[in-house]
Design an enzyme around this catalytic site. Sequence first.
Site, PDB file in Angstrom:
ATOM      1  N   GLU A 259       0.855  -1.205   0.000  1.00  0.00           N
ATOM      2  CA  GLU A 259       0.000   0.000   0.000  1.00  0.00           C
ATOM      3  C   GLU A 259       0.885   1.247   0.000  1.00  0.00           C
ATOM      4  O   GLU A 259       0.598   2.234  -0.692  1.00  0.00           O
ATOM      5  CB  GLU A 259      -0.928   0.019   1.212  1.00  0.00           C
ATOM      6  CG  GLU A 259      -1.975  -1.087   1.215  1.00  0.00           C
ATOM      7  CD  GLU A 259      -2.777  -1.145  -0.073  1.00  0.00           C
ATOM      8  OE1 GLU A 259      -3.219  -0.093  -0.544  1.00  0.00           O
ATOM      9  OE2 GLU A 259      -2.944  -2.261  -0.613  1.00  0.00           O
TER      10      GLU A 259
ATOM     11  N   TRP B 294       1.751   1.842  -3.399  1.00  0.00           N
ATOM     12  CA  TRP B 294       0.784   2.593  -4.219  1.00  0.00           C
ATOM     13  C   TRP B 294       1.009   4.098  -4.072  1.00  0.00           C
ATOM     14  O   TRP B 294       0.810   4.870  -5.001  1.00  0.00           O
ATOM     15  CB  TRP B 294      -0.660   2.235  -3.831  1.00  0.00           C
ATOM     16  CG  TRP B 294      -1.151   1.002  -4.525  1.00  0.00           C
ATOM     17  CD1 TRP B 294      -1.198  -0.257  -4.016  1.00  0.00           C
ATOM     18  CD2 TRP B 294      -1.636   0.911  -5.881  1.00  0.00           C
ATOM     19  NE1 TRP B 294      -1.689  -1.129  -4.958  1.00  0.00           N
ATOM     20  CE2 TRP B 294      -1.976  -0.446  -6.104  1.00  0.00           C
ATOM     21  CE3 TRP B 294      -1.827   1.835  -6.907  1.00  0.00           C
ATOM     22  CZ2 TRP B 294      -2.490  -0.887  -7.326  1.00  0.00           C
ATOM     23  CZ3 TRP B 294      -2.340   1.382  -8.131  1.00  0.00           C
ATOM     24  CH2 TRP B 294      -2.663   0.042  -8.327  1.00  0.00           C
TER      25      TRP B 294
ATOM     26  N   TRP C 240     -19.860  13.999 -19.588  1.00  0.00           N
ATOM     27  CA  TRP C 240     -20.253  14.194 -18.186  1.00  0.00           C
ATOM     28  C   TRP C 240     -21.570  14.956 -18.102  1.00  0.00           C
ATOM     29  O   TRP C 240     -21.874  15.781 -18.960  1.00  0.00           O
ATOM     30  CB  TRP C 240     -19.173  14.985 -17.427  1.00  0.00           C
ATOM     31  CG  TRP C 240     -17.842  14.303 -17.369  1.00  0.00           C
ATOM     32  CD1 TRP C 240     -16.696  14.721 -17.970  1.00  0.00           C
ATOM     33  CD2 TRP C 240     -17.519  13.090 -16.686  1.00  0.00           C
ATOM     34  NE1 TRP C 240     -15.667  13.835 -17.708  1.00  0.00           N
ATOM     35  CE2 TRP C 240     -16.140  12.823 -16.918  1.00  0.00           C
ATOM     36  CE3 TRP C 240     -18.239  12.186 -15.909  1.00  0.00           C
ATOM     37  CZ2 TRP C 240     -15.490  11.709 -16.403  1.00  0.00           C
ATOM     38  CZ3 TRP C 240     -17.582  11.072 -15.396  1.00  0.00           C
ATOM     39  CH2 TRP C 240     -16.229  10.848 -15.632  1.00  0.00           C
TER      40      TRP C 240
ATOM     41  N   ASN D  57     -10.425   3.548   2.791  1.00  0.00           N
ATOM     42  CA  ASN D  57     -10.102   3.403   1.366  1.00  0.00           C
ATOM     43  C   ASN D  57     -11.214   2.710   0.576  1.00  0.00           C
ATOM     44  O   ASN D  57     -11.557   3.122  -0.530  1.00  0.00           O
ATOM     45  CB  ASN D  57      -8.792   2.631   1.203  1.00  0.00           C
ATOM     46  CG  ASN D  57      -8.416   2.470  -0.255  1.00  0.00           C
ATOM     47  OD1 ASN D  57      -8.266   3.455  -0.967  1.00  0.00           O
ATOM     48  ND2 ASN D  57      -8.295   1.237  -0.711  1.00  0.00           N
TER      49      ASN D  57
ATOM     50  N   TRP E 289     -14.957  13.260 -12.522  1.00  0.00           N
ATOM     51  CA  TRP E 289     -14.108  12.824 -11.405  1.00  0.00           C
ATOM     52  C   TRP E 289     -13.359  14.020 -10.809  1.00  0.00           C
ATOM     53  O   TRP E 289     -13.068  14.036  -9.616  1.00  0.00           O
ATOM     54  CB  TRP E 289     -13.145  11.712 -11.832  1.00  0.00           C
ATOM     55  CG  TRP E 289     -12.193  12.040 -12.952  1.00  0.00           C
ATOM     56  CD1 TRP E 289     -12.404  11.808 -14.285  1.00  0.00           C
ATOM     57  CD2 TRP E 289     -10.899  12.662 -12.862  1.00  0.00           C
ATOM     58  NE1 TRP E 289     -11.319  12.236 -15.018  1.00  0.00           N
ATOM     59  CE2 TRP E 289     -10.371  12.756 -14.174  1.00  0.00           C
ATOM     60  CE3 TRP E 289     -10.113  13.130 -11.810  1.00  0.00           C
ATOM     61  CZ2 TRP E 289      -9.121  13.308 -14.466  1.00  0.00           C
ATOM     62  CZ3 TRP E 289      -8.858  13.678 -12.084  1.00  0.00           C
ATOM     63  CH2 TRP E 289      -8.378  13.772 -13.396  1.00  0.00           C
TER      64      TRP E 289
ATOM     65  N   TRP F 120      -8.468   8.974  -8.088  1.00  0.00           N
ATOM     66  CA  TRP F 120      -9.700   9.365  -8.788  1.00  0.00           C
ATOM     67  C   TRP F 120      -9.645   8.877 -10.232  1.00  0.00           C
ATOM     68  O   TRP F 120     -10.614   8.370 -10.778  1.00  0.00           O
ATOM     69  CB  TRP F 120      -9.935  10.873  -8.711  1.00  0.00           C
ATOM     70  CG  TRP F 120     -10.648  11.231  -7.432  1.00  0.00           C
ATOM     71  CD1 TRP F 120     -10.094  11.665  -6.274  1.00  0.00           C
ATOM     72  CD2 TRP F 120     -12.066  11.122  -7.182  1.00  0.00           C
ATOM     73  NE1 TRP F 120     -11.070  11.838  -5.317  1.00  0.00           N
ATOM     74  CE2 TRP F 120     -12.284  11.525  -5.838  1.00  0.00           C
ATOM     75  CE3 TRP F 120     -13.172  10.744  -7.952  1.00  0.00           C
ATOM     76  CZ2 TRP F 120     -13.562  11.543  -5.260  1.00  0.00           C
ATOM     77  CZ3 TRP F 120     -14.438  10.764  -7.374  1.00  0.00           C
ATOM     78  CH2 TRP F 120     -14.619  11.160  -6.040  1.00  0.00           C
TER      79      TRP F 120
HETATM   80  C1  LIG Z   1     -10.877   8.310  -4.692  1.00  0.00           C
HETATM   81  C2  LIG Z   1      -9.711   8.161  -3.757  1.00  0.00           C
HETATM   82  C3  LIG Z   1      -9.029   9.293  -3.320  1.00  0.00           C
HETATM   83  C4  LIG Z   1      -7.923   9.164  -2.452  1.00  0.00           C
HETATM   84  N1  LIG Z   1      -7.282  10.295  -2.008  1.00  0.00           N
HETATM   85  C5  LIG Z   1      -6.191  10.182  -1.199  1.00  0.00           C
HETATM   86  C6  LIG Z   1      -5.501  11.324  -0.729  1.00  0.00           C
HETATM   87  O1  LIG Z   1      -5.812  12.469  -1.064  1.00  0.00           O
HETATM   88  N2  LIG Z   1      -4.457  11.127   0.127  1.00  0.00           N
HETATM   89  C7  LIG Z   1      -4.037   9.886   0.508  1.00  0.00           C
HETATM   90  O2  LIG Z   1      -3.084   9.771   1.288  1.00  0.00           O
HETATM   91  N3  LIG Z   1      -4.660   8.794   0.052  1.00  0.00           N
HETATM   92  C8  LIG Z   1      -5.728   8.887  -0.782  1.00  0.00           C
HETATM   93  N4  LIG Z   1      -6.366   7.754  -1.210  1.00  0.00           N
HETATM   94  C9  LIG Z   1      -5.767   6.429  -0.923  1.00  0.00           C
HETATM   95  C10 LIG Z   1      -6.253   5.715   0.338  1.00  0.00           C
HETATM   96  O3  LIG Z   1      -7.637   5.717   0.408  1.00  0.00           O
HETATM   97  C11 LIG Z   1      -5.702   6.327   1.632  1.00  0.00           C
HETATM   98  O4  LIG Z   1      -4.310   6.512   1.524  1.00  0.00           O
HETATM   99  C12 LIG Z   1      -5.963   5.372   2.815  1.00  0.00           C
HETATM  100  O5  LIG Z   1      -7.344   5.145   2.946  1.00  0.00           O
HETATM  101  C13 LIG Z   1      -5.403   5.981   4.079  1.00  0.00           C
HETATM  102  O6  LIG Z   1      -5.732   5.191   5.196  1.00  0.00           O
HETATM  103  P1  LIG Z   1      -4.617   4.436   6.019  1.00  0.00           P
HETATM  104  O7  LIG Z   1      -3.482   5.352   6.282  1.00  0.00           O
HETATM  105  O8  LIG Z   1      -5.293   3.811   7.179  1.00  0.00           O
HETATM  106  O9  LIG Z   1      -4.162   3.328   4.963  1.00  0.00           O
HETATM  107  P2  LIG Z   1      -3.288   2.013   5.148  1.00  0.00           P
HETATM  108  O10 LIG Z   1      -4.067   0.870   4.567  1.00  0.00           O
HETATM  109  O11 LIG Z   1      -2.803   1.867   6.515  1.00  0.00           O
HETATM  110  O12 LIG Z   1      -2.084   2.268   4.131  1.00  0.00           O
HETATM  111  C14 LIG Z   1      -0.826   2.828   4.528  1.00  0.00           C
HETATM  112  C15 LIG Z   1      -0.465   3.998   3.660  1.00  0.00           C
HETATM  113  O13 LIG Z   1      -0.307   3.586   2.298  1.00  0.00           O
HETATM  114  C16 LIG Z   1      -0.741   4.633   1.436  1.00  0.00           C
HETATM  115  N5  LIG Z   1      -1.874   4.147   0.635  1.00  0.00           N
HETATM  116  C17 LIG Z   1      -2.808   3.234   0.995  1.00  0.00           C
HETATM  117  N6  LIG Z   1      -3.664   3.030  -0.028  1.00  0.00           N
HETATM  118  C18 LIG Z   1      -3.264   3.834  -1.031  1.00  0.00           C
HETATM  119  C19 LIG Z   1      -3.739   4.079  -2.353  1.00  0.00           C
HETATM  120  N7  LIG Z   1      -4.810   3.457  -2.864  1.00  0.00           N
HETATM  121  N8  LIG Z   1      -3.083   4.987  -3.109  1.00  0.00           N
HETATM  122  C20 LIG Z   1      -2.000   5.646  -2.650  1.00  0.00           C
HETATM  123  N9  LIG Z   1      -1.504   5.452  -1.403  1.00  0.00           N
HETATM  124  C21 LIG Z   1      -2.129   4.551  -0.617  1.00  0.00           C
HETATM  125  C22 LIG Z   1      -1.179   5.794   2.306  1.00  0.00           C
HETATM  126  O14 LIG Z   1      -0.093   6.696   2.444  1.00  0.00           O
HETATM  127  C23 LIG Z   1      -1.504   5.092   3.622  1.00  0.00           C
HETATM  128  O15 LIG Z   1      -1.389   5.945   4.742  1.00  0.00           O
HETATM  129  C24 LIG Z   1      -7.491   7.866  -2.061  1.00  0.00           C
HETATM  130  C25 LIG Z   1      -8.201   6.741  -2.507  1.00  0.00           C
HETATM  131  C26 LIG Z   1      -9.299   6.889  -3.333  1.00  0.00           C
HETATM  132  C27 LIG Z   1     -10.015   5.649  -3.804  1.00  0.00           C
END
Ligand SMILES: Cc1cc2nc3c(=O)[nH]c(=O)nc-3n(C[C@H](O)[C@H](O)[C@H](O)COP(=O)(O)OP(=O)(O)OC[C@H]3O[C@@H](n4cnc5c(N)ncnc54)[C@H](O)[C@@H]3O)c2cc1C
Length: 468
Positions: A269, A272, A300, A335, A353, A376
Site C-alpha cells: 500500500e 501505491w 459528463w 479506502n 471525477w 480518482w
Molecule cells: C478516490 C480516492 C481518493 C484518495 N485520495 C487520497 C488522498 O488524497 N491522500 C491519501 O493519502 N490517500 C488517498 N487515497 C488512498 C487511500 O484511500 C488512503 O491513503 C488510505 O485510505 C489511508 O488510510 P490508512 O493510512 O489507514 O491506509 P493504510 O491501509 O494503513 O495504508 C498505509 C499507507 O499507504 C498509502 N496508501 C494506501 N492506499 C493507497 C492508495 N490506494 N493509493 C495511494 N496510497 C495509498 C497511504 O499513504 C496510507 O497511509 C485515495 C483513494 C481513493 C479511492
Amino acid sequence: MKCIVWFRKDLRLTDNPALLEAIRLKADIIPLFILENHNRWQPGGASRWWLHHSLADLNSKLEGKMVFRQGKAASILKELIVESGATAVFWNRRYGPEDIAIDTALKSELQDKGILVKTFNSHLLFEPWEITNNQGKFFQVFTPYWKKCIAQANISKPIPPPPEIQLLDYTKNSLTSLNLLPTQPDWATGLRQTWTPGEAGAQERFDHFLGDLKGYKGNRNRLDREATSHLSPHLAWGEISVRQIWHGIYAHIASNLAIETDALTFLSEIGWREFSYHLLYHVPTLPQQPLKPQFANFPWQENPSAFKKWAQGLTGYPIVDAGMRELWHTGYMHNRVRMIVASFLIKDLLLPWQDGEAWFWDTLVDADLANNSANWQWVAGCGADAAPYFRIFNPVLQGEKFDPEGNYVRRWVPELRLLSNDFIHKPWQTSSIKLKEAGIKLGSTYPEPIINHDKARLRALEIYKSLP
Ligand SMILES: Cc1cc2nc3c(=O)[nH]c(=O)nc-3n(C[C@H](O)[C@H](O)[C@H](O)COP(=O)(O)OP(=O)(O)OC[C@H]3O[C@@H](n4cnc5c(N)ncnc54)[C@H](O)[C@@H]3O)c2cc1C
C-alpha cells in the site's frame, strides 16, 4: 554560516535530511514555513486545520523560533536572505508540477546569487525518476513497478532526531497570522476528536498499528474494523518519514515472522503511494486531465443538486452516505468507501471525477495531490492500471460484503440504526411495517435513492463501451 531550512511537507525533526545537513555543517538555523497562497493546489480547509496543529507542534520543538510567512516563496526567501544575511538554503524535495517549477527556478536564481542551495529526498522511498521499465520509460502498471522497486530497494536507515539545534530568531509573525483554523463557523470538532497532528501523534499511531498489524491483509477492507494504520495525514505532512515506516516494518517482521504476509501487504500500500508520485512526476497533468486520451470528451452530466446530495451524504445509499459523513466529520474516509463513493459519483451520477477530486481535496486531512489524483483517475478508469470500465461498484453489495452487520452505516447514518442487518444497506426494499418500526420515513427522515443503481449502471456501461 546562517542557513534557512525551508520546511514544506516534512514537518518533523527525525529523519529530516535538510535539517540534519544544516546541523552537520554547524549552521545557525532559521527554520521557515511559507504559506504559498499563489499556487493552484493550496491546502484545502481540512488540511489547513491539520497544518496549523502540525506547525504548532514543530514550532514548540524549535523553541518557538519558526518563521511564518505568507505569499510567493521566491520573494519571501529572497527577502529573508537579505534580512538575515543567510548564505545557505536547504529543503527537502516535493513533486507537484507547480512545486517543481517554483523550486527549480528558485534554486538556480539563488545559486546565481552565490547562495548555497541543497535539496534532499525525504518524502519517498524511491525518487520518481529512479525506477524505469526495460524501455527506460515510466511504469503505468503497479505490479511490475513495485517488483522493480523491491528488487532495487536499498533504503537508507532513518536519521535520529538531533540532540541540539542552533537556532536563530527571525520571528516576526506568529503562526496564527497564517489564519489556518476555521472560525466562523468552527467546523473542526470532529477533527479534534479524531486526530493528534504532529510528530509524536504520528509515532504513536505507527507504534499502535505495529501492535495490530496481524490480520491487516484480511481485514483492511472491512469498514467495521479499525484494521488500517490511519497514517495517511501524518505521511501527507511528513510527520513521519516513509523510511521510518519501511525500517520499522522490517524490524517488526524480524521479531515476529508470523506477521510477514500482513506486513508485506501493508508495504505494498505504501508502494501505491510511491506509484502515485511516480505517475504525477511523469504526467504533470494528472490532477486535471485523464491519462487516457480517449476520456477527454467523456459526456459528463451537469447536476449540481446531485453533487450536493453526494457531498452531504444524502444519496439514499447508506454506504455512500456513511462514507461522505465520515469524511465531513473526521476529514478521513476508509479506502474501500473512497472507492465506493467515487464510483457512485462517476459511474452512477456521471459527474466529472475532477469535481470529486476537488471535494476530497478540500475535506480530507490527508489530501495529497499524487494520491488523490491517481486514485480518482483509477476509479474513473482513465488512469494508470485503472479499474476496468465494467467494474461499477454496487453500493448495496459492497456494503453487505464489507460492513456485513451494518455497524459502519449505523455509526455514520444514525437515522437507520434500528433497521435490521438484512436491510441496513437497502432501506427502500424494507416493508413499510419494518420501516415504521425502525422510525424511518423514506423521503423524510432518510432520502429515497437519488438514482436507480441498476439503470445507472447500464447507462454508464453504454457510454464507456462507446468511447473510442
Ligand atoms: C478516490 C480516492 C481518493 C484518495 N485520495 C487520497 C488522498 O488524497 N491522500 C491519501 O493519502 N490517500 C488517498 N487515497 C488512498 C487511500 O484511500 C488512503 O491513503 C488510505 O485510505 C489511508 O488510510 P490508512 O493510512 O489507514 O491506509 P493504510 O491501509 O494503513 O495504508 C498505509 C499507507 O499507504 C498509502 N496508501 C494506501 N492506499 C493507497 C492508495 N490506494 N493509493 C495511494 N496510497 C495509498 C497511504 O499513504 C496510507 O497511509 C485515495 C483513494 C481513493 C479511492
